[in-house]
Design a protein around this motif. Structure first.
Motif, mmCIF file in Angstrom:
data_model
loop_
_atom_site.group_PDB
_atom_site.id
_atom_site.type_symbol
_atom_site.label_atom_id
_atom_site.label_comp_id
_atom_site.label_asym_id
_atom_site.label_seq_id
_atom_site.Cartn_x
_atom_site.Cartn_y
_atom_site.Cartn_z
ATOM 1 N N SER A 212 0.823 -1.210 0.000
ATOM 2 C CA SER A 212 0.000 0.000 0.000
ATOM 3 C C SER A 212 0.856 1.260 0.000
ATOM 4 N N MET A 213 2.121 1.106 0.433
ATOM 5 C CA MET A 213 3.022 2.243 0.501
ATOM 6 C C MET A 213 3.885 2.408 -0.751
ATOM 7 N N ILE A 214 4.287 1.295 -1.385
ATOM 8 C CA ILE A 214 5.286 1.399 -2.457
ATOM 9 C C ILE A 214 4.747 1.068 -3.846
ATOM 10 N N GLU A 215 3.576 0.457 -3.924
ATOM 11 C CA GLU A 215 3.043 0.070 -5.238
ATOM 12 C C GLU A 215 2.191 1.193 -5.836
ATOM 13 N N ASP A 216 2.226 1.329 -7.164
ATOM 14 C CA ASP A 216 1.343 2.282 -7.839
ATOM 15 C C ASP A 216 -0.109 1.831 -7.698
ATOM 16 N N ASP A 217 -0.321 0.521 -7.792
ATOM 17 C CA ASP A 217 -1.645 -0.064 -7.602
ATOM 18 C C ASP A 217 -1.498 -1.305 -6.726
ATOM 19 N N PRO A 218 -1.749 -1.185 -5.427
ATOM 20 C CA PRO A 218 -1.567 -2.329 -4.522
ATOM 21 C C PRO A 218 -2.386 -3.558 -4.911
ATOM 22 N N ARG A 219 -3.485 -3.342 -5.673
ATOM 23 C CA ARG A 219 -4.306 -4.480 -6.112
ATOM 24 C C ARG A 219 -3.653 -5.233 -7.263
ATOM 25 N N ASP A 220 -2.677 -4.583 -7.914
ATOM 26 C CA ASP A 220 -1.944 -5.208 -9.014
ATOM 27 C C ASP A 220 -0.454 -4.943 -8.795
ATOM 28 N N PRO A 221 0.124 -5.554 -7.756
ATOM 29 C CA PRO A 221 1.503 -5.233 -7.356
ATOM 30 C C PRO A 221 2.532 -5.624 -8.415
ATOM 31 N N ARG A 222 3.497 -4.744 -8.629
ATOM 32 C CA ARG A 222 4.575 -4.977 -9.586
ATOM 33 C C ARG A 222 5.932 -5.114 -8.915
ATOM 34 N N ARG A 223 6.041 -4.590 -7.710
ATOM 35 C CA ARG A 223 7.334 -4.635 -7.022
ATOM 36 C C ARG A 223 7.466 -5.886 -6.149
ATOM 37 N N ILE A 224 6.483 -6.149 -5.319
ATOM 38 C CA ILE A 224 6.463 -7.387 -4.520
ATOM 39 C C ILE A 224 5.325 -8.237 -5.052
ATOM 40 N N GLN A 225 5.682 -9.344 -5.679
ATOM 41 C CA GLN A 225 4.683 -10.177 -6.334
ATOM 42 C C GLN A 225 4.472 -11.478 -5.564
ATOM 43 N N THR A 226 3.270 -11.989 -5.626
ATOM 44 C CA THR A 226 2.921 -13.259 -4.999
ATOM 45 C C THR A 226 3.114 -14.382 -6.006
ATOM 46 N N VAL A 227 3.835 -15.411 -5.596
ATOM 47 C CA VAL A 227 3.966 -16.623 -6.399
ATOM 48 C C VAL A 227 3.072 -17.667 -5.733
ATOM 49 N N ARG A 228 1.957 -17.945 -6.353
ATOM 50 C CA ARG A 228 0.941 -18.783 -5.726
ATOM 51 C C ARG A 228 1.519 -20.134 -5.280
ATOM 52 N N GLY A 229 1.290 -20.457 -4.014
ATOM 53 C CA GLY A 229 1.758 -21.722 -3.467
ATOM 54 C C GLY A 229 3.227 -21.749 -3.104
ATOM 55 N N ALA A 230 3.957 -20.634 -3.358
ATOM 56 C CA ALA A 230 5.400 -20.637 -3.095
ATOM 57 C C ALA A 230 5.828 -19.516 -2.144
ATOM 58 N N GLY A 231 5.295 -18.312 -2.327
ATOM 59 C CA GLY A 231 5.698 -17.220 -1.454
ATOM 60 C C GLY A 231 5.695 -15.890 -2.170
ATOM 61 N N TYR A 232 6.697 -15.071 -1.873
ATOM 62 C CA TYR A 232 6.786 -13.730 -2.430
ATOM 63 C C TYR A 232 8.117 -13.553 -3.151
ATOM 64 N N VAL A 233 8.136 -12.650 -4.143
ATOM 65 C CA VAL A 233 9.346 -12.351 -4.872
ATOM 66 C C VAL A 233 9.408 -10.849 -5.139
ATOM 67 N N PHE A 234 10.577 -10.267 -4.927
ATOM 68 C CA PHE A 234 10.802 -8.862 -5.227
ATOM 69 C C PHE A 234 11.285 -8.765 -6.673
ATOM 70 N N ALA A 235 10.580 -7.995 -7.501
ATOM 71 C CA ALA A 235 10.856 -7.946 -8.938
ATOM 72 C C ALA A 235 12.227 -7.329 -9.230
ATOM 73 N N LYS A 236 12.998 -7.980 -10.104
ATOM 74 C CA LYS A 236 14.299 -7.441 -10.506
ATOM 75 C C LYS A 236 14.144 -6.176 -11.327
ATOM 76 N N SER A 237 13.216 -6.206 -12.281
ATOM 77 C CA SER A 237 13.021 -5.079 -13.197
ATOM 78 C C SER A 237 11.879 -4.192 -12.713
ATOM 79 N N GLN A 238 12.198 -2.922 -12.441
ATOM 80 C CA GLN A 238 11.199 -1.975 -11.973
ATOM 81 C C GLN A 238 11.401 -0.642 -12.681
ATOM 82 N N HIS A 239 10.395 0.212 -12.582
ATOM 83 C CA HIS A 239 10.499 1.539 -13.206
ATOM 84 C C HIS A 239 10.060 2.609 -12.211
#
Length: 239
Positions: A212-239
């Motif tokens: 809610s603090m760092i994403e442009d759209d928290p409902r469609d996160p681009r920086r911290i993404q959910t990998v279903r059944g595995a966990g979370y991943v911080f995106a390498k490529s950002q703008h």
């Protein structure tokens, strides 16, 4: 057809007996080992060569492994992303947590089995190099997102975003491992000792707050993404 060059490891420890044992074992298993008995020697060797792994003792005669790890991660060249396996003789879990926060990729408490060291070394060298670089001022930059490690501040497009201390630590943990999926169990292990209350039951809540603090759209996160059944991943490529 030429055979592949052996993987090169830089072992930083002032314990000559341990260095001899580890060096012999790793070389027997197809690795090339460079030795450094101090932090200064380690930095000199790091500049001179290009090791694929650094095995770093927490206690050194001229510095401590945490400070050395931090200075390596703050470099602005490709040496900054060398995988670091930290050795510690201390039993305090906080030392291991701080080591991971300073940029170490893994830790191994002494005494250890050489076979376990070999397995961890091989696993680290198989990982892709980290895309993140910290500047001399302790900044982690990902496009418009900037994390100031020293001031413990987060900014997006120059605007400060307010996170709790716990949420800042969690964001840094993810940001220092871009492209790597972390399960909730791994996050709990890495964050252990940071006084997160009931952290195992609040990871998702903290992630949602960070988004809610760092994403442009928290409902469609681009920086911290959910990998279903595995966990979370911080995106390498950002703008």
């Amino acid at each position: 057809m030429e055979s592949a060059s052996p993987s090169q490891v830089l072992l930083v420890d002032d314990d000559q007996r341990l260095c001899s044992m580890v060096s012999d074992y790793l070389q027997h298993n197809g690795m090339s080992v460079l030795l450094a008995g101090s932090g200064a020697q380690a930095l000199t060797e790091l500049d001179r060569s290009a090791p694929q792994l650094l095995i770093l003792d927490l206690m050194l005669p001229d510095t401590d492994g945490l400070a050395l790890c931090r200075s390596i991660r703050a470099r602005n060249d490709d040496r900054a992303s060398v995988p670091i396996l930290m050795l510690t003789a201390k039993g305090d879990a906080m030392d291991r947590v701080i080591g991971l926060e300073m940029g170490a990729d893994d830790y191994l408490p002494k005494p250890f089995e050489p076979r376990e060291l070999l397995a961890r070394a091989r696993a680290l060298m198989r990982r892709p190099a980290l895309a993140v670089r910290a500047t001399d001022d302790g900044m982690l930059s990902f496009g418009r997102l900037v994390i100031d490690l020293h001031a413990r501040e987060v900014r997006v497009s120059g605007q400060r975003r307010m996170l709790t201390s716990h949420q800042f630590d969690l964001l840094v943990l993810l940001a220092q491992r871009p492209g790597r999926v972390l399960s909730r169990d791994q996050i709990m292990q890495l964050m252990r000792g940071s006084s997160l209350e009931a952290f195992d039951r609040s990871i998702d809540v903290h992630i949602a707050r960070i988004r809610s603090m760092i994403e442009d759209d928290p409902r469609d996160p681009r920086r911290i993404q959910t990998v279903r059944g595995a966990g979370y991943v911080f995106a390498k490529s950002q703008h």
